[in-house]
Design an enzyme around this catalytic site. Structure first.
Site, PDB file in Angstrom:
ATOM      1  N   GLU A 174       2.261  -0.356  -9.953  1.00  0.00           N
ATOM      2  CA  GLU A 174       1.842  -1.137  -8.794  1.00  0.00           C
ATOM      3  C   GLU A 174       1.017  -0.333  -7.798  1.00  0.00           C
ATOM      4  OE1 GLU A 174       2.877  -4.629  -8.216  1.00  0.00           O
ATOM      5  OE2 GLU A 174       3.255  -4.466 -10.363  1.00  0.00           O
ATOM      6  N   HIS A 247       7.861  -4.064  -3.059  1.00  0.00           N
ATOM      7  CA  HIS A 247       7.226  -2.750  -3.147  1.00  0.00           C
ATOM      8  C   HIS A 247       7.897  -1.811  -2.156  1.00  0.00           C
ATOM      9  CE1 HIS A 247       3.310  -4.746  -4.698  1.00  0.00           C
ATOM     10  NE2 HIS A 247       3.935  -4.190  -5.697  1.00  0.00           N
ATOM     11  N   CYS A 365      -0.383  -2.947   3.360  1.00  0.00           N
ATOM     12  CA  CYS A 365      -0.845  -3.554   2.106  1.00  0.00           C
ATOM     13  C   CYS A 365      -2.367  -3.590   2.027  1.00  0.00           C
ATOM     14  CB  CYS A 365      -0.313  -4.981   1.974  1.00  0.00           C
ATOM     15  SG  CYS A 365       1.443  -5.098   1.608  1.00  0.00           S
TER      16      CYS A 365
END
Length: 441
Positions: A174, A247, A365
């Site tokens: 990721e 995450h 992000c």
């Protein structure tokens, strides 16, 4: 050699919508099918980029991907003209169409893992684009993200671009959302801190999947020629994942020698912190938030830890948080006390990123962190660097090309496709990217 941390933010794409595609991302799922505002989303992101540029930070822009992804739709069995493909996909599988129209590449913290040249044995910056194997809509990004990165960091004397890991669940990667680089300064070897949610010796989450695997983290560390003695692997707390911490950057953020995290961020957290402190020769500065101060639920709801922890050119440490932190009383109370009394955090700055937040992505992000020395700063594509001239040009571009309202049903509109491709064709010239988009090839 003197170095600094640059932030390359993802520019929100014209198809920004709320399709609720991300399993385990509570904000994404809770806003499913609501109307989005792509224009506002892009302008909010640009405003944050410009503000950090004004503070003296090196700030870059990463272009969005081309959506809809017609190549993937055709691979999935839809045929005919482009308009026919969109219409057939909308009728047969609206969710597949939404996956191929997702603008989630805006969250470039997931674009790749980046290792600074000071940490790699060959003294070059290493990039590995994430395979994002856990989510269909994100797994479609990898090939195109690699092209954008190569067009932005395009000097092989300084930058190494690796292939992504195989797109299988056992190697789910990721990107930088689960990687933090810690150290005493940017120009000397640091510590690579990888967090994973699955594939380790500890218990697995039971409600939502752990997206990053231990094997993927180890593979990236090998690709990037990292010294094993300067790497720490830590398992995310499975209870945190089950409460929406999909995450690690939703529950922890670090920069230089400072780590800001919740007390339930990691499995066997005390051992993780001891390992980090040892790698930093006893110099880890820890801000650990107790459950009694901010609950996991409030941390996820506010995205307190999905913040940017920045060292400004004047030496101050700035914490950049989303506006939602002001709306969750315990979080805002905690931040006010932190700003007033912390010996580590000098200031807290709030940004309105509501459009991104409704899809589950806050300040951290939206940016990919790249440590650059002076030669590397000069070597990346300077047309992607935020400036007094680039900002108004991009604002004008957004205002001319983006819609101010978009529903998932609009994704089948061929006019939206034409608008998006026209906009991106112009953007590729503004940023001097070359023919990076499939429709240009």
């Amino acid at each position: 050699m003197q170095a600094t941390e640059a932030n390359f933010d993802g520019l929100v794409g014209p198809t920004h919508n709320y399709a609720g595609l991300a399993v385990g991302n509570l904000a994404s799922q809770s806003h499913q099918a609501q109307a989005s505002n792509p224009r506002e989303a892009a302008l909010q992101g640009l405003a944050k980029m410009k503000a950090l540029h004004d503070l003296g930070m090196v700030q870059g822009v990463l272009a969005p991907l081309a959506r809809p992804d017609l190549k993937s739709l055709r691979r999935l069995g839809f045929s005919g003209s482009d308009a026919d493909v969109l219409a057939a996909a909308a009728k047969a599988s609206p969710r597949l169409l939404a996956a191929c129209c997702s603008a989630s590449s805006m969250w470039v913290a997931n674009a790749a893992t980046v290792t600074p040249s000071a940490d790699a044995s060959d003294q070059r910056i290493h990039f590995t684009p994430a395979n994002l194997a856990s989510q269909l809509h994100r797994s479609l990004e990898t090939e195109h993200t690699a092209r954008i990165l190569q067009a932005t960091f395009n000097d092989s004397r300084h930058f190494v671009h690796h292939p992504s890991l195989p797109t299988v669940a056992a190697l789910g990667d990721e990107g930088a959302a689960n990687h933090t680089r810690l150290g005493h300064n940017y120009g000397e070897p640091g510590v690579a801190f990888f967090a994973y949610g699955s594939g380790g010796p500890g218990p697995e989450p039971s409600r939502y999947p752990g997206r990053q695997t231990l094997e993927a983290s180890k593979a990236v560390a090998r690709q990037h020629r990292l010294d094993p003695n300067r790497v720490v692997f830590a398992q995310q707390h499975p209870e945190a994942i089950d409460q929406g911490v999909f995450h690690n950057d939703v529950i922890a953020v670090g920069n230089l020698d400072t780590l800001f995290c919740h007390e339930r961020a990691f499995y066997n957290q005390s051992q993780v912190l001891e390992a980090l402190n040892a790698r930093l020769d006893g110099g880890l500065k820890l801000i650990q938030v107790a459950e009694s101060e901010v609950t996991l639920s409030d941390a996820v709801r506010s995205y307190l830890f999905n913040s940017q922890l920045l060292r400004l050119p004047d030496g101050r440490t700035l914490l950049v948080v989303p506006g939602e932190c002001e709306q969750v009383a315990p979080v805002w109370q905690y931040l006010q006390a932190l700003e007033a009394a912390s010996p580590i955090i000098d200031a807290v700055q709030v940004f309105d990123l509501r459009q991104s937040m409704h899809n589950g992505g806050g300040p951290a992000c939206l940016r990919l962190r790249v440590v650059l020395n002076e030669a590397e700063q000069a070597a990346f594509n300077q047309s992607t660097r935020m400036s007094e001239t680039l900002y108004p040009r991009l604002v004008d571009w957004v205002e001319r090309h983006y819609r101010d309202r978009l529903l998932p049903a609009d994704l089948a509109d061929p006019e939206l496709m034409d608008e998006s491709f026209t906009a991106l064709d112009e953007l590729s010239r503004i940023l001097h990217l070359g023919s990076v988009y499939p429709f240009q090839r």
